[in-house]
Design an enzyme around this catalytic site. Structure first.
Site, PDB file in Angstrom:
ATOM      1  N   HIS A  97       8.674  61.486  30.602  1.00  0.00           N
ATOM      2  CA  HIS A  97       8.104  60.798  31.764  1.00  0.00           C
ATOM      3  C   HIS A  97       9.194  60.329  32.736  1.00  0.00           C
ATOM      4  O   HIS A  97       9.120  59.234  33.292  1.00  0.00           O
ATOM      5  CB  HIS A  97       7.267  59.614  31.301  1.00  0.00           C
ATOM      6  CG  HIS A  97       6.193  59.196  32.251  1.00  0.00           C
ATOM      7  ND1 HIS A  97       6.450  58.693  33.510  1.00  0.00           N
ATOM      8  CD2 HIS A  97       4.844  59.213  32.128  1.00  0.00           C
ATOM      9  CE1 HIS A  97       5.301  58.393  34.099  1.00  0.00           C
ATOM     10  NE2 HIS A  97       4.309  58.717  33.294  1.00  0.00           N
ATOM     11  N   HIS A  99      -1.015  57.667  26.986  1.00  0.00           N
ATOM     12  CA  HIS A  99       0.375  57.807  26.525  1.00  0.00           C
ATOM     13  C   HIS A  99       0.615  57.226  25.124  1.00  0.00           C
ATOM     14  O   HIS A  99       1.637  56.585  24.867  1.00  0.00           O
ATOM     15  CB  HIS A  99       1.327  57.165  27.523  1.00  0.00           C
ATOM     16  CG  HIS A  99       1.398  57.869  28.843  1.00  0.00           C
ATOM     17  ND1 HIS A  99       1.064  59.201  29.008  1.00  0.00           N
ATOM     18  CD2 HIS A  99       1.777  57.421  30.077  1.00  0.00           C
ATOM     19  CE1 HIS A  99       1.240  59.540  30.272  1.00  0.00           C
ATOM     20  NE2 HIS A  99       1.651  58.492  30.948  1.00  0.00           N
ATOM     21  N   GLU A 101       5.596  66.086  34.460  1.00  0.00           N
ATOM     22  CA  GLU A 101       5.419  65.866  33.020  1.00  0.00           C
ATOM     23  C   GLU A 101       4.809  67.122  32.401  1.00  0.00           C
ATOM     24  O   GLU A 101       3.601  67.307  32.409  1.00  0.00           O
ATOM     25  CB  GLU A 101       4.519  64.668  32.779  1.00  0.00           C
ATOM     26  CG  GLU A 101       4.985  63.378  33.431  1.00  0.00           C
ATOM     27  CD  GLU A 101       3.862  62.370  33.524  1.00  0.00           C
ATOM     28  OE1 GLU A 101       3.282  62.002  32.471  1.00  0.00           O
ATOM     29  OE2 GLU A 101       3.528  61.949  34.652  1.00  0.00           O
TER      30      GLU A 101
END
Length: 318
Positions: free
Chosen positions: A167, A96, A284
Site C-alpha cells: 500500500h 485490509h 495496489e
C-alpha cells in the site's frame, strides 16, 4: 538498525537496500516500505518518521496489507460450508485484514543485505476471524536495473482466503500533489462499486468512453477531480506506468496479479496524517475486492499443500 518499539514493546528494525543509486528503507513493522530515495536524493514514497506515527497517523503508508487487502462485504464469507465473520472496520465491511491487520504486526527479518531482505509473519488460526494458520513471507529485492521487486509467498494449514498487496503511496515529484502525474494502466475493464466501495453485481465494465480509461496516458487530475479508488482488471502481464512531467521521473509497474487498485490519495486530509489530499497515489496490485463472495471472480482461496506465489516489480527511471 533499530527504528523504535511497538506499543507491545517489540523492537522495530529498519533495513536499507542500496544499489549505489537508489536507497530503500524497509521496516519490520508491517513490512513497510518507508522510503525510496532516488539517485538525486528525492524520496518518492510517503513515509512517517516514528513507530508511534505509524500506529497513530498511518493510512497504511507503505505497508503490506492482509490477510485480505481491500474489502470483504459485510465482513463475512463462506468457505467449504462454514461462515466466517471478520471485523467490520470500514463502515459495514472488512478492510485490509481487519482491526489489526498485517500492517500492524512485527515481521521477522532473515538474510538482510544491501540488495534484498526477507520478512516473515505467522498469522494464527482465528486471527481477525480468518481460518487457518498462515505463514506469509515477502522478499524485497533491489536490482541493478533500478527495480524494486516484491515477491510474496504464503502457505496455510487449513483452507483460508488471501489477498496480499503493498500500500505504498507514490509521489514522483517528492512533494506537492499528484494530480499532474500522468498514468497509464493496461486494463480494458474496471469494477464499478457501490457507496461502500463493494463491486456491483455483474461483469467488469469496459473503460472505453469513460473517465476510468487509462489505456492511453492521462493526468490524474484531468477527470473526476482526480478522485479514483477503483480496481482495474489488468491485461496479461499487468503493465502500468506513471510519469511526473516536470522532473521526468518515471515508474513502471508489472505484476502477476489479475488486478490493481488505483487510489489517488484524495481522502488524505492533512490532519489525521501529515499529508494532504492527493499527496500520493497507490497502485495496489492484487486480486479483486470481495472475491470470497464472488464466485465469478478469480479465486482467492488457499488450501493446505498449495503455495501462494506472486511478484510485483517497480522500475524507476529519469
Amino acid at each position: 538498525m533499530r527504528f523504535g518499539s511497538a506499543p507491545t514493546g517489540e523492537a522495530v528494525d529498519r533495513h536499507v537496500l542500496s544499489n549505489g543509486r537508489i536507497r530503500i528503507g524497509i521496516l519490520t513493522l508491517g513490512a513497510i516500505i518507508q522510503s525510496v530515495e532516488l539517485a538525486d536524493g528525492t524520496d518518492v514514497v510517503l513515509g512517517l518518521p516514528t513507530v508511534a506515527d505509524y500506529f497513530r497517523r498511518s493510512r497504511y503508508f507503505g505497508a503490506l496489507v492482509g490477510r485480505y487487502g481491500n474489502r470483504i462485504a459485510g465482513g463475512r464469507f463462506t468457505l467449504d460450508g462454514s461462515t466466517y465473520q471478520l471485523p467490520r472496520n470500514n463502515n459495514r465491511h472488512s478492510l485490509h485484514g481487519g482491526e489489526i491487520g498485517f500492517d500492524r504486526r512485527i515481521w521477522q527479518a532473515e538474510g538482510g543485505d544491501e540488495r534484498a531482505v526477507r520478512l516473515t509473519y505467522v498469522s494464527k488460526d482465528g486471527e481477525e476471524g480468518y481460518p487457518g494458520t498462515l505463514t506469509t513471507s515477502v522478499t524485497y529485492t533491489l536490482t541493478e536495473h533500478d527495480e524494486l521487486r516484491i515477491g510474496y509467498h504464503a502457505v496455510t494449514d487449513a483452507p483460508t482466503v488471501l489477498n496480499l498487496t503493498n500500500h505504498s503511496y507514490f509521489n514522483l515529484a517528492g512533494s506537492g500533489d499528484v494530480r499532474g502525474h500522468v498514468v497509464t494502466i493496461e486494463a480494458d475493464h474496471y469494477l464499478p462499486v457501490d457507496e461502500g466501495k463493494i463491486p456491483l453485481p455483474g461483469a467488469p465494465t469496459p473503460v472505453a468512453g469513460t473517465p476510468y480509461d487509462f489505456t492511453r496516458p492521462a493526468a490524474v487530475g484531468a477527470r473526476l477531480e482526480g478522485r479514483y479508488d477503483h480496481c482495474y482488471v489488468l491485461r496479461p502481464g499487468g503493465a502500468m506506468r506513471v510519469e511526473e512531467p516536470v522532473s521526468g521521473r518515471v515508474m513502471e509497474v508489472t505484476t502477476t496479479e489479475p488486478g490493481v487498485q488505483f487510489y489517488t490519495g484524495h481522502m488524505l486530509d492533512g490532519v489525521a496524517t501529515p499529508y494532504g489530499s492527493h499527496a500520493g497515489l497507490c497502485l495496489e496490485t492484487q486480486h479483486f475486492p470481495d472475491s470470497p463472495n464472488r464466485p465469478d471472480f478469480p479465486s482467492t482461496v488457499l488450501r493446505p499443500g498449495e503455495e501462494h506465489i506472486s511478484t510485483t516489480t517497480y522500475r524507476f527511471t529519469a
